[in-house]
Design an enzyme around this catalytic site. Structure first.
Site: not given
Length: 329
Positions: A56, A141
């Site tokens: 992010y 992830h």
């Protein structure tokens, strides 16, 4: 706000969790002061579970979240981050990172790495960015295209770190239910983070993942309850899974909105509360880029929703037959 144990880990997470992708300038810039204010607002409404990732904003989300939480007692909040993408510094700036969805300078490149060494390096770098000595939860992830390595190398590394007490809980986070079902059945994860596949518009996780999780005592954290926007504000041109929503889904979302509003319920409230009808669901992860958005999410979680509405959605075929519904008022 109510808290629930994540699997059998001992880690407690609040019903509403804060997803910090926007702190990494997801799609558009967020100022430093605004980023701090949204975390403050999340804290003020009772949220104590905060989720981030190196992906992010090339680490910006982790840095901002760590700075915003630094003045809070460490034992009062839970942080999850993720492994699988290492950030490698670039020798020179190469434009921006918008191709990956983040309005930040392209100072690093992402390297997929689900090796045991990659897990250790990723966590070490995340702790430095977060300014923390420990992280409570670590997810693998998006291992969609790296499933074999994630299961054979990264997962055992996380299991070892959990056994050593370095992390409190481990799991995997993905946008699909099938591979997460494999993690639930074939490993000893505490939780899985599922984005967009158990919502008012998509109950893909219902036949396999959620029953498997309930059977094995694995918690499911639900992300994407608004399917990236369509269930927050259904209209032509709204986004669904980060792209323009197909007309048939817009029509269905508008039907859901009409049904909810006929019972005096904002669609946002129904969308946010819906996942909690299933006993495997432990928390709902909501992204926000402003204090007003996170305060609204907290209000929607508390908004009364009658059992009559849920039954009507089932009867009218707007929910898959057999879908468990929240208790309502």
């Amino acid at each position: 706000m109510r808290s629930t144990e994540l699997g059998r880990s001992g880690v407690q997470v609040t019903d509403l969790a804060f997803g910090a992708a926007a702190l990494g300038n997801l799609f558009a810039p967020v100022g430093d002061e605004e980023a701090a204010a949204v975390v403050d607002a999340a804290w003020s409404v009772g949220i104590r579970y905060f989720d981030t990732a190196p992906h992010y904003g090339l680490g910006l989300s982790e840095r901002r979240l760590g700075e915003a939480l630094a003045r809070r007692p460490r034992g009062d909040f839970v942080v999850s981050t993720k492994v699988g993408r290492l950030l490698e510094p670039l020798s020179e700036l190469r434009g921006d990172d918008l191709a990956q969805g983040f309005a930040v300078p392209a100072t690093h490149r992402r390297i997929w790495d689900f090796s045991a060494d990659g897990v250790l390096r990723s966590i070490e770098a995340s702790l430095e960015r977060l300014g923390l000595d420990t992280v409570d939860i670590v997810y693998l992830h998006d291992p969609d295209d790296h499933l074999d390595q994630a299961l054979s190398k990264a997962y055992p590394a996380l299991e070892k770190l959990r056994a050593e007490g370095v992390v409190g809980a481990i799991g995997a986070g993905m946008n699909q239910a099938r591979a997460l079902t494999r993690f639930v059945r074939d490993t000893d994860v505490d939780a899985v983070l599922l984005a967009g596949r158990y919502t008012l518009l998509d109950q893909t996780a219902l036949p396999d993942l959620l029953p498997a999780a309930a059977e094995r005592g694995v918690s499911v954290v639900i992300g994407g309850v608004f399917n990236s926007g369509l269930l927050a504000d259904p209209r032509p041109g709204a986004t669904y899974d980060y792209t323009s929503a197909p007309a048939e889904l817009v029509e269905r979302a508008l039907e859901l909105k009409a049904a909810a509003e006929s019972h005096g319920v904002p669609l946002r409230a129904a969308a946010l509360q819906f996942p909690f009808g299933h006993p495997a669901v432990g928390s709902a992860l909501v992204g926000a880029r402003s204090a007003a958005e996170i305060r609204d999410a907290a209000a929607m979680l508390d908004h009364p929703v009658s059992r009559t509405l849920w039954r009507e959605l089932l009867t009218d075929g707007l929910l898959t037959a057999g879908t468990p519904i929240p208790h309502g008022d």
